[in-house]
Design an enzyme around this catalytic site. Structure first.
Site, PDB file in Angstrom:
ATOM      1  N   SER A   1       0.816  -1.206   0.000  1.00 16.19           N
ATOM      2  CA  SER A   1       0.000   0.000   0.000  1.00 16.19           C
ATOM      3  C   SER A   1       0.857   1.267   0.000  1.00 16.19           C
ATOM      4  O   SER A   1       0.808   2.074  -0.931  1.00 16.19           O
ATOM      5  CB  SER A   1      -0.911  -0.036   1.233  1.00 16.19           C
TER       6      SER A   1
ATOM      7  N   HIS B   1       5.305   4.684  10.276  1.00 17.73           N
ATOM      8  CA  HIS B   1       4.554   4.476  11.506  1.00 17.73           C
ATOM      9  C   HIS B   1       5.584   4.204  12.605  1.00 17.73           C
ATOM     10  O   HIS B   1       6.603   3.549  12.342  1.00 17.73           O
ATOM     11  CB  HIS B   1       3.582   3.304  11.333  1.00 17.73           C
TER      12      HIS B   1
ATOM     13  N   GLY C   1      -2.255   4.145   0.860  1.00 19.35           N
ATOM     14  CA  GLY C   1      -1.280   4.298  -0.207  1.00 19.35           C
ATOM     15  C   GLY C   1      -1.864   4.655  -1.567  1.00 19.35           C
ATOM     16  O   GLY C   1      -1.319   5.503  -2.266  1.00 19.35           O
TER      17      GLY C   1
ATOM     18  N   ASP D   1      -2.211   6.886  17.218  1.00 18.06           N
ATOM     19  CA  ASP D   1      -2.635   6.001  16.143  1.00 18.06           C
ATOM     20  C   ASP D   1      -3.271   4.728  16.712  1.00 18.06           C
ATOM     21  O   ASP D   1      -4.353   4.315  16.297  1.00 18.06           O
ATOM     22  CB  ASP D   1      -1.415   5.652  15.276  1.00 18.06           C
TER      23      ASP D   1
HETATM   24  P1  NAD Z   1       1.342  -3.697   3.033  1.00 14.33           P
HETATM   25  O1  NAD Z   1       0.929  -4.894   3.776  1.00 14.33           O
HETATM   26  O2  NAD Z   1       0.381  -3.043   2.107  1.00 14.33           O
HETATM   27  O3  NAD Z   1       2.639  -4.018   2.153  1.00 14.33           O
HETATM   28  C1  NAD Z   1       3.701  -4.719   2.665  1.00 14.33           C
HETATM   29  C2  NAD Z   1       4.753  -4.983   1.599  1.00 14.33           C
HETATM   30  O4  NAD Z   1       5.849  -5.575   2.253  1.00 14.33           O
HETATM   31  C3  NAD Z   1       4.312  -5.940   0.509  1.00 14.33           C
HETATM   32  O5  NAD Z   1       4.867  -5.511  -0.704  1.00 14.33           O
HETATM   33  C4  NAD Z   1       4.941  -7.249   0.964  1.00 14.33           C
HETATM   34  O6  NAD Z   1       5.217  -8.082  -0.144  1.00 14.33           O
HETATM   35  C5  NAD Z   1       6.233  -6.745   1.557  1.00 14.33           C
HETATM   36  N1  NAD Z   1       6.854  -7.643   2.515  1.00 14.33           N
HETATM   37  C6  NAD Z   1       6.271  -8.467   3.423  1.00 14.33           C
HETATM   38  N2  NAD Z   1       7.223  -9.110   4.122  1.00 14.33           N
HETATM   39  C7  NAD Z   1       8.415  -8.671   3.640  1.00 14.33           C
HETATM   40  C8  NAD Z   1       9.781  -8.970   3.938  1.00 14.33           C
HETATM   41  N3  NAD Z   1      10.090  -9.826   4.899  1.00 14.33           N
HETATM   42  N4  NAD Z   1      10.755  -8.331   3.247  1.00 14.33           N
HETATM   43  C9  NAD Z   1      10.471  -7.449   2.286  1.00 14.33           C
HETATM   44  N5  NAD Z   1       9.198  -7.135   1.949  1.00 14.33           N
HETATM   45  C10 NAD Z   1       8.201  -7.745   2.621  1.00 14.33           C
HETATM   46  O7  NAD Z   1       1.916  -2.640   4.118  1.00 14.33           O
HETATM   47  P2  NAD Z   1       1.488  -1.114   4.295  1.00 14.33           P
HETATM   48  O8  NAD Z   1       0.069  -1.006   4.712  1.00 14.33           O
HETATM   49  O9  NAD Z   1       1.949  -0.337   3.097  1.00 14.33           O
HETATM   50  O10 NAD Z   1       2.350  -0.715   5.573  1.00 14.33           O
HETATM   51  C11 NAD Z   1       3.702  -0.345   5.477  1.00 14.33           C
HETATM   52  C12 NAD Z   1       4.010   0.665   6.578  1.00 14.33           C
HETATM   53  O11 NAD Z   1       3.264   1.853   6.346  1.00 14.33           O
HETATM   54  C13 NAD Z   1       3.643   0.202   7.976  1.00 14.33           C
HETATM   55  O12 NAD Z   1       4.604   0.688   8.884  1.00 14.33           O
HETATM   56  C14 NAD Z   1       2.320   0.883   8.229  1.00 14.33           C
HETATM   57  O13 NAD Z   1       2.044   1.100   9.596  1.00 14.33           O
HETATM   58  C15 NAD Z   1       2.550   2.196   7.510  1.00 14.33           C
HETATM   59  N6  NAD Z   1       1.356   2.951   7.127  1.00 14.33           N
HETATM   60  C16 NAD Z   1       0.405   2.360   6.376  1.00 14.33           C
HETATM   61  C17 NAD Z   1      -0.697   3.095   5.972  1.00 14.33           C
HETATM   62  C18 NAD Z   1      -1.744   2.488   5.088  1.00 14.33           C
HETATM   63  O14 NAD Z   1      -2.710   3.158   4.831  1.00 14.33           O
HETATM   64  N7  NAD Z   1      -1.619   1.283   4.602  1.00 14.33           N
HETATM   65  C19 NAD Z   1      -0.825   4.443   6.337  1.00 14.33           C
HETATM   66  C20 NAD Z   1       0.196   5.031   7.063  1.00 14.33           C
HETATM   67  C21 NAD Z   1       1.277   4.268   7.457  1.00 14.33           C
HETATM   68 MG    MG Z   2      -3.239   4.197  11.918  1.00 16.06          MG
END
Ligand code: NAD
Ligand code: MG
Length: 357
Positions: free
Chosen positions: A27, A108, A134, A191
Protein backbone atom coordinates in the site's frame (compact mmCIF):
# COMPACT_ATOMS: atom_id res chain seq x y z
CA UNK A 1 -0.65 24.57 18.23
CA UNK A 2 1.03 22.26 15.77
CA UNK A 3 3.92 23.25 13.54
CA UNK A 4 2.93 22.61 9.94
CA UNK A 5 5.39 22.65 7.04
CA UNK A 6 4.56 23.37 3.40
CA UNK A 7 6.43 23.44 0.08
CA UNK A 8 8.54 26.48 0.96
CA UNK A 9 10.08 24.70 4.00
CA UNK A 10 11.43 21.81 1.95
CA UNK A 11 14.37 21.39 -0.41
CA UNK A 12 13.81 18.59 -2.91
CA UNK A 13 17.51 18.61 -3.84
CA UNK A 14 18.40 16.85 -0.57
CA UNK A 15 16.47 13.66 -1.30
CA UNK A 16 17.44 13.86 -4.98
CA UNK A 17 21.03 13.55 -3.82
CA UNK A 18 20.34 10.24 -2.02
CA UNK A 19 19.90 6.64 -3.07
CA UNK A 20 16.51 5.60 -1.70
CA UNK A 21 15.75 1.93 -1.04
CA UNK A 22 12.05 1.26 -0.45
CA UNK A 23 11.47 -1.98 1.48
CA UNK A 24 8.09 -3.44 0.52
CA UNK A 25 5.88 -2.62 -2.45
CA UNK A 26 2.44 -2.74 -0.84
CA UNK A 27 0.00 0.00 0.00
CA UNK A 28 2.51 2.65 1.08
CA UNK A 29 5.57 1.22 -0.67
CA UNK A 30 4.29 1.51 -4.23
CA UNK A 31 2.98 5.04 -3.64
CA UNK A 32 6.20 6.36 -2.08
CA UNK A 33 8.34 4.73 -4.75
CA UNK A 34 6.31 6.04 -7.71
CA UNK A 35 5.95 9.55 -6.29
CA UNK A 36 9.65 9.77 -5.46
CA UNK A 37 10.61 8.61 -8.93
CA UNK A 38 8.32 11.24 -10.49
CA UNK A 39 10.08 13.79 -8.26
CA UNK A 40 13.40 12.85 -9.79
CA UNK A 41 14.67 10.68 -6.95
CA UNK A 42 16.78 7.55 -7.47
CA UNK A 43 14.71 4.63 -6.11
CA UNK A 44 15.16 0.88 -5.91
CA UNK A 45 12.76 -1.61 -4.35
CA UNK A 46 13.70 -4.21 -1.75
CA UNK A 47 11.74 -7.47 -1.89
CA UNK A 48 12.45 -11.10 -1.12
CA UNK A 49 12.90 -13.36 -4.17
CA UNK A 50 9.60 -15.15 -3.51
CA UNK A 51 7.60 -11.95 -2.84
CA UNK A 52 4.33 -11.64 -4.72
CA UNK A 53 4.86 -7.88 -4.97
CA UNK A 54 7.85 -8.39 -7.26
CA UNK A 55 5.84 -8.55 -10.48
CA UNK A 56 4.07 -5.26 -9.70
CA UNK A 57 7.30 -3.42 -8.96
CA UNK A 58 8.84 -4.94 -12.07
CA UNK A 59 5.90 -3.86 -14.27
CA UNK A 60 6.32 -0.33 -12.93
CA UNK A 61 9.89 -0.45 -14.22
CA UNK A 62 11.75 -0.48 -10.91
CA UNK A 63 15.01 -2.20 -10.25
CA UNK A 64 14.43 -4.76 -7.48
CA UNK A 65 17.04 -5.93 -5.00
CA UNK A 66 16.87 -8.50 -2.22
CA UNK A 67 16.62 -6.69 1.14
CA UNK A 68 20.23 -7.35 2.16
CA UNK A 69 21.60 -5.81 -1.06
CA UNK A 70 19.15 -2.91 -0.93
CA UNK A 71 20.24 -2.10 2.61
CA UNK A 72 23.85 -1.97 1.46
CA UNK A 73 23.02 0.11 -1.64
CA UNK A 74 20.69 2.74 -0.16
CA UNK A 75 21.50 5.92 1.76
CA UNK A 76 17.89 6.19 2.87
CA UNK A 77 16.23 2.90 3.86
CA UNK A 78 12.45 3.26 3.84
CA UNK A 79 10.80 0.53 5.88
CA UNK A 80 7.36 -0.11 4.38
CA UNK A 81 6.78 -3.78 5.13
CA UNK A 82 4.04 -4.69 7.65
CA UNK A 83 4.84 -3.53 11.18
CA UNK A 84 4.82 -7.10 12.51
CA UNK A 85 7.43 -8.15 9.91
CA UNK A 86 9.76 -5.17 10.41
CA UNK A 87 11.82 -6.42 13.40
CA UNK A 88 12.84 -9.62 11.60
CA UNK A 89 13.63 -7.79 8.36
CA UNK A 90 15.63 -5.23 10.34
CA UNK A 91 17.63 -7.88 12.23
CA UNK A 92 18.37 -10.03 9.21
CA UNK A 93 18.85 -7.61 6.34
CA UNK A 94 19.06 -4.00 7.48
CA UNK A 95 21.07 -3.90 10.72
CA UNK A 96 24.15 -5.66 9.24
CA UNK A 97 24.33 -3.03 6.47
CA UNK A 98 23.92 0.08 8.61
CA UNK A 99 26.76 2.54 8.78
CA UNK A 100 27.25 6.18 9.73
CA UNK A 101 25.41 8.54 7.41
CA UNK A 102 22.53 6.22 6.54
CA UNK A 103 18.93 7.13 7.34
CA UNK A 104 16.13 4.83 8.43
CA UNK A 105 12.69 6.12 7.49
CA UNK A 106 9.38 4.77 8.81
CA UNK A 107 5.74 5.53 8.04
CA UNK A 108 4.55 4.48 11.51
CA UNK A 109 6.35 4.66 14.84
CA UNK A 110 5.42 1.31 16.43
CA UNK A 111 8.73 -0.55 16.26
CA UNK A 112 10.96 2.38 17.15
CA UNK A 113 8.69 3.59 19.94
CA UNK A 114 8.31 0.15 21.53
CA UNK A 115 12.00 -0.63 20.88
CA UNK A 116 11.42 -3.79 18.84
CA UNK A 117 13.86 -2.06 16.48
CA UNK A 118 16.80 -0.31 18.14
CA UNK A 119 19.07 1.32 15.55
CA UNK A 120 22.67 2.25 16.34
CA UNK A 121 23.41 5.84 17.36
CA UNK A 122 25.26 6.74 14.16
CA UNK A 123 22.23 6.63 11.82
CA UNK A 124 19.35 9.09 11.45
CA UNK A 125 15.90 7.75 12.28
CA UNK A 126 12.95 9.69 10.90
CA UNK A 127 9.27 9.26 10.11
CA UNK A 128 7.11 10.54 7.30
CA UNK A 129 3.62 9.11 7.73
CA UNK A 130 1.05 10.09 5.10
CA UNK A 131 -2.39 10.34 6.68
CA UNK A 132 -3.97 8.36 3.86
CA UNK A 133 -3.98 4.88 2.39
CA UNK A 134 -1.28 4.30 -0.21
CA UNK A 135 -3.46 4.31 -3.32
CA UNK A 136 -4.66 7.82 -2.42
CA UNK A 137 -1.08 8.96 -1.77
CA UNK A 138 -0.37 7.96 -5.36
CA UNK A 139 -3.61 9.12 -7.00
CA UNK A 140 -3.67 12.56 -5.37
CA UNK A 141 -0.01 13.12 -6.24
CA UNK A 142 -0.64 12.13 -9.86
CA UNK A 143 -3.51 14.66 -9.97
CA UNK A 144 -1.11 17.37 -8.78
CA UNK A 145 -2.16 17.42 -5.12
CA UNK A 146 -0.73 15.90 -1.99
CA UNK A 147 -1.85 14.03 1.11
CA UNK A 148 -1.10 15.53 4.52
CA UNK A 149 1.58 13.79 6.51
CA UNK A 150 3.28 13.58 9.90
CA UNK A 151 6.99 14.20 10.44
CA UNK A 152 9.08 13.02 13.38
CA UNK A 153 12.77 12.73 14.15
CA UNK A 154 13.81 10.00 16.58
CA UNK A 155 17.56 10.24 16.05
CA UNK A 156 19.55 13.04 14.43
CA UNK A 157 23.10 11.76 14.08
CA UNK A 158 23.86 13.88 11.02
CA UNK A 159 22.31 17.11 12.28
CA UNK A 160 20.31 17.17 9.02
CA UNK A 161 17.61 14.60 9.78
CA UNK A 162 14.71 17.03 9.74
CA UNK A 163 15.60 18.73 6.48
CA UNK A 164 15.99 15.35 4.81
CA UNK A 165 12.63 14.24 6.21
CA UNK A 166 11.00 17.40 4.80
CA UNK A 167 12.68 16.81 1.47
CA UNK A 168 11.35 13.23 1.39
CA UNK A 169 7.90 14.53 2.34
CA UNK A 170 8.09 16.89 -0.62
CA UNK A 171 9.17 14.01 -2.86
CA UNK A 172 6.03 12.02 -2.07
CA UNK A 173 3.80 15.11 -2.19
CA UNK A 174 3.00 15.65 1.48
CA UNK A 175 4.29 19.23 1.70
CA UNK A 176 1.64 20.21 -0.89
CA UNK A 177 -1.03 19.56 1.76
CA UNK A 178 0.90 20.14 4.99
CA UNK A 179 3.31 18.16 7.15
CA UNK A 180 2.67 18.27 10.88
CA UNK A 181 5.58 17.90 13.25
CA UNK A 182 5.12 15.20 15.90
CA UNK A 183 7.16 12.60 17.79
CA UNK A 184 7.35 8.82 17.38
CA UNK A 185 5.61 8.52 20.77
CA UNK A 186 2.71 10.83 19.89
CA UNK A 187 2.17 9.30 16.45
CA UNK A 188 2.27 5.73 17.74
CA UNK A 189 0.12 6.24 20.83
CA UNK A 190 -2.57 8.34 19.13
CA UNK A 191 -2.63 6.00 16.14
CA UNK A 192 -3.13 2.88 18.29
CA UNK A 193 -5.65 4.57 20.54
CA UNK A 194 -7.60 6.00 17.59
CA UNK A 195 -7.95 2.68 15.82
CA UNK A 196 -8.92 0.81 18.99
CA UNK A 197 -11.25 3.34 20.53
CA UNK A 198 -12.92 5.04 17.59
CA UNK A 199 -12.02 4.17 14.03
CA UNK A 200 -11.99 0.37 14.08
CA UNK A 201 -12.88 -0.98 17.52
CA UNK A 202 -15.43 1.60 18.62
CA UNK A 203 -17.25 2.01 15.32
CA UNK A 204 -17.40 -1.72 14.49
CA UNK A 205 -18.71 -2.58 17.94
CA UNK A 206 -21.38 0.11 17.73
CA UNK A 207 -22.49 -0.96 14.26
CA UNK A 208 -22.83 -4.56 15.42
CA UNK A 209 -24.59 -3.62 18.65
CA UNK A 210 -27.14 -1.47 16.81
CA UNK A 211 -27.70 -4.18 14.18
CA UNK A 212 -28.05 -6.97 16.76
CA UNK A 213 -30.48 -4.92 18.86
CA UNK A 214 -32.80 -4.39 15.89
CA UNK A 215 -32.59 -8.01 14.67
CA UNK A 216 -33.15 -9.40 18.16
CA UNK A 217 -36.29 -7.26 18.41
CA UNK A 218 -37.63 -8.90 15.24
CA UNK A 219 -36.79 -6.32 12.57
CA UNK A 220 -35.54 -7.54 9.20
CA UNK A 221 -31.73 -7.88 9.04
CA UNK A 222 -31.69 -6.12 5.65
CA UNK A 223 -33.36 -3.03 7.13
CA UNK A 224 -31.00 -3.18 10.11
CA UNK A 225 -28.02 -3.37 7.75
CA UNK A 226 -29.01 -0.26 5.84
CA UNK A 227 -29.75 1.63 9.02
CA UNK A 228 -26.65 0.73 11.02
CA UNK A 229 -23.93 0.21 8.40
CA UNK A 230 -24.77 1.49 4.92
CA UNK A 231 -26.00 4.92 6.02
CA UNK A 232 -22.95 5.46 8.19
CA UNK A 233 -21.00 6.50 5.12
CA UNK A 234 -23.45 9.25 4.32
CA UNK A 235 -23.10 10.61 7.85
CA UNK A 236 -19.32 10.31 7.90
CA UNK A 237 -19.05 12.09 4.53
CA UNK A 238 -20.89 15.07 6.01
CA UNK A 239 -18.57 15.13 9.05
CA UNK A 240 -15.53 14.85 6.78
CA UNK A 241 -16.59 17.95 4.87
CA UNK A 242 -17.90 20.15 7.66
CA UNK A 243 -17.48 18.49 11.04
CA UNK A 244 -20.26 17.50 13.41
CA UNK A 245 -21.89 20.91 12.85
CA UNK A 246 -22.43 20.31 9.15
CA UNK A 247 -23.69 16.76 9.77
CA UNK A 248 -26.20 18.08 12.32
CA UNK A 249 -27.16 20.96 10.03
CA UNK A 250 -27.83 18.51 7.21
CA UNK A 251 -29.92 15.89 9.03
CA UNK A 252 -33.46 16.54 10.26
CA UNK A 253 -34.08 18.31 13.55
CA UNK A 254 -35.52 15.04 14.84
CA UNK A 255 -32.27 13.27 14.03
CA UNK A 256 -30.29 16.09 15.64
CA UNK A 257 -32.46 15.91 18.78
CA UNK A 258 -31.94 12.13 18.89
CA UNK A 259 -28.21 12.72 18.51
CA UNK A 260 -28.16 14.86 21.65
CA UNK A 261 -30.42 12.57 23.69
CA UNK A 262 -29.04 9.22 22.45
CA UNK A 263 -25.29 9.85 22.38
CA UNK A 264 -24.75 10.28 26.13
CA UNK A 265 -26.75 7.09 26.79
CA UNK A 266 -24.36 5.09 24.61
CA UNK A 267 -21.13 6.81 25.56
CA UNK A 268 -21.40 7.00 29.33
CA UNK A 269 -19.00 7.75 32.20
CA UNK A 270 -18.08 4.05 32.10
CA UNK A 271 -17.19 4.40 28.42
CA UNK A 272 -14.89 7.31 29.23
CA UNK A 273 -13.27 5.21 31.96
CA UNK A 274 -12.77 2.36 29.47
CA UNK A 275 -11.22 4.77 26.96
CA UNK A 276 -8.79 6.13 29.56
CA UNK A 277 -7.81 2.57 30.48
CA UNK A 278 -7.30 1.72 26.81
CA UNK A 279 -5.01 4.72 26.43
CA UNK A 280 -3.13 3.75 29.59
CA UNK A 281 -2.54 0.26 28.16
CA UNK A 282 -1.24 1.75 24.92
CA UNK A 283 1.09 4.15 26.75
CA UNK A 284 2.46 1.57 29.19
CA UNK A 285 3.32 -0.75 26.31
CA UNK A 286 0.93 -3.45 27.59
CA UNK A 287 -1.04 -3.46 24.36
CA UNK A 288 2.14 -3.68 22.27
CA UNK A 289 3.55 -6.51 24.41
CA UNK A 290 0.28 -8.44 24.03
CA UNK A 291 0.21 -8.01 20.26
CA UNK A 292 3.87 -8.93 19.85
CA UNK A 293 3.34 -12.08 21.98
CA UNK A 294 0.21 -12.96 19.99
CA UNK A 295 2.29 -12.80 16.79
CA UNK A 296 5.11 -14.84 18.27
CA UNK A 297 2.59 -17.54 19.24
CA UNK A 298 1.21 -17.75 15.70
CA UNK A 299 -1.87 -15.54 16.31
CA UNK A 300 -4.20 -18.20 17.84
CA UNK A 301 -6.64 -15.69 19.41
CA UNK A 302 -6.49 -13.23 16.52
CA UNK A 303 -7.24 -15.91 13.92
CA UNK A 304 -10.14 -17.32 15.90
CA UNK A 305 -11.78 -13.95 16.42
CA UNK A 306 -11.18 -12.99 12.81
CA UNK A 307 -12.99 -16.11 11.51
CA UNK A 308 -15.89 -15.60 13.90
CA UNK A 309 -16.25 -11.93 12.96
CA UNK A 310 -16.20 -12.74 9.26
CA UNK A 311 -19.24 -15.01 9.68
CA UNK A 312 -21.33 -12.42 11.54
CA UNK A 313 -24.89 -12.07 10.23
CA UNK A 314 -24.28 -8.44 9.26
CA UNK A 315 -21.53 -9.62 6.90
CA UNK A 316 -23.74 -12.24 5.28
CA UNK A 317 -26.63 -9.84 4.81
CA UNK A 318 -24.33 -7.02 3.75
CA UNK A 319 -22.54 -9.04 1.07
CA UNK A 320 -25.85 -9.92 -0.61
CA UNK A 321 -27.17 -6.38 -0.53
CA UNK A 322 -23.94 -4.86 -1.79
CA UNK A 323 -23.77 -7.30 -4.70
CA UNK A 324 -26.91 -5.56 -6.03
CA UNK A 325 -25.36 -2.10 -5.62
CA UNK A 326 -22.51 -1.82 -8.13
CA UNK A 327 -22.18 1.88 -7.29
CA UNK A 328 -20.62 0.99 -3.92
CA UNK A 329 -17.86 -0.88 -5.81
CA UNK A 330 -18.47 -4.01 -3.69
CA UNK A 331 -15.67 -6.31 -2.60
CA UNK A 332 -16.09 -9.51 -0.62
CA UNK A 333 -13.59 -11.16 1.68
CA UNK A 334 -13.77 -14.96 2.13
CA UNK A 335 -13.77 -16.17 5.73
CA UNK A 336 -10.30 -17.73 5.29
CA UNK A 337 -8.82 -14.99 3.12
CA UNK A 338 -5.47 -13.48 4.07
CA UNK A 339 -4.28 -12.13 0.71
CA UNK A 340 -5.76 -9.09 -1.03
CA UNK A 341 -8.96 -9.85 -2.97
CA UNK A 342 -8.53 -10.51 -6.70
CA UNK A 343 -10.88 -7.75 -7.84
CA UNK A 344 -10.28 -4.12 -6.99
CA UNK A 345 -7.38 -5.49 -5.00
CA UNK A 346 -5.45 -2.32 -4.33
CA UNK A 347 -8.49 -0.37 -3.21
CA UNK A 348 -9.91 -3.06 -0.99
CA UNK A 349 -6.63 -3.65 0.77
CA UNK A 350 -5.96 0.04 1.12
CA UNK A 351 -9.44 0.84 2.35
CA UNK A 352 -9.07 -1.86 4.94
CA UNK A 353 -5.92 -0.18 6.08
CA UNK A 354 -6.86 3.42 5.62
CA UNK A 355 -6.61 4.17 9.29
CA UNK A 356 -5.90 0.84 10.86
CA UNK A 357 -2.19 0.49 10.89
P1 NAD B 1 1.34 -3.70 3.03
O1 NAD B 1 0.93 -4.89 3.78
O2 NAD B 1 0.38 -3.04 2.11
O3 NAD B 1 2.64 -4.02 2.15
C1 NAD B 1 3.70 -4.72 2.67
C2 NAD B 1 4.75 -4.98 1.60
O4 NAD B 1 5.85 -5.57 2.25
C3 NAD B 1 4.31 -5.94 0.51
O5 NAD B 1 4.87 -5.51 -0.70
C4 NAD B 1 4.94 -7.25 0.96
O6 NAD B 1 5.22 -8.08 -0.14
C5 NAD B 1 6.23 -6.74 1.56
N1 NAD B 1 6.85 -7.64 2.51
C6 NAD B 1 6.27 -8.47 3.42
N2 NAD B 1 7.22 -9.11 4.12
C7 NAD B 1 8.42 -8.67 3.64
C8 NAD B 1 9.78 -8.97 3.94
N3 NAD B 1 10.09 -9.83 4.90
N4 NAD B 1 10.75 -8.33 3.25
C9 NAD B 1 10.47 -7.45 2.29
N5 NAD B 1 9.20 -7.13 1.95
C10 NAD B 1 8.20 -7.75 2.62
O7 NAD B 1 1.92 -2.64 4.12
P2 NAD B 1 1.49 -1.11 4.30
O8 NAD B 1 0.07 -1.01 4.71
O9 NAD B 1 1.95 -0.34 3.10
O10 NAD B 1 2.35 -0.72 5.57
C11 NAD B 1 3.70 -0.34 5.48
C12 NAD B 1 4.01 0.66 6.58
O11 NAD B 1 3.26 1.85 6.35
C13 NAD B 1 3.64 0.20 7.98
O12 NAD B 1 4.60 0.69 8.88
C14 NAD B 1 2.32 0.88 8.23
O13 NAD B 1 2.04 1.10 9.60
C15 NAD B 1 2.55 2.20 7.51
N6 NAD B 1 1.36 2.95 7.13
C16 NAD B 1 0.41 2.36 6.38
C17 NAD B 1 -0.70 3.09 5.97
C18 NAD B 1 -1.74 2.49 5.09
O14 NAD B 1 -2.71 3.16 4.83
N7 NAD B 1 -1.62 1.28 4.60
C19 NAD B 1 -0.82 4.44 6.34
C20 NAD B 1 0.20 5.03 7.06
C21 NAD B 1 1.28 4.27 7.46
MG1 MG C 1 -3.24 4.20 11.92
Amino acid sequence: MATIYYENSADLALIRGKKVAVFGYGSQGHAHALNLRDSGVQVRIALELQSRSRSKAHEAGFEILVPKDAAAWGDVLVVLVPDTVQPKLYQEAIAPALSAGKTLLFAHGFNIHFKTIAPPANVDVIMIAPKSPGHRVREIFAEGGGTPGLLAVHQDASGKAKSLALSYAQGIGCTRAGVIETTFAEETETDLFGEQAVLCGGVSALIKAGFETLVEAGYQPEIAYFECMHELKLIVDLMYRGGLNFMRYSVSDTAEYGDYTGGPKVVTKETYAALRQMLADVRSGDFARQWIAENENGRPWFNQVRSREREHLIEQVGAKLRSMMPFVNPVSIRPDQTEAPPQGAAEAKDEKKAVAV
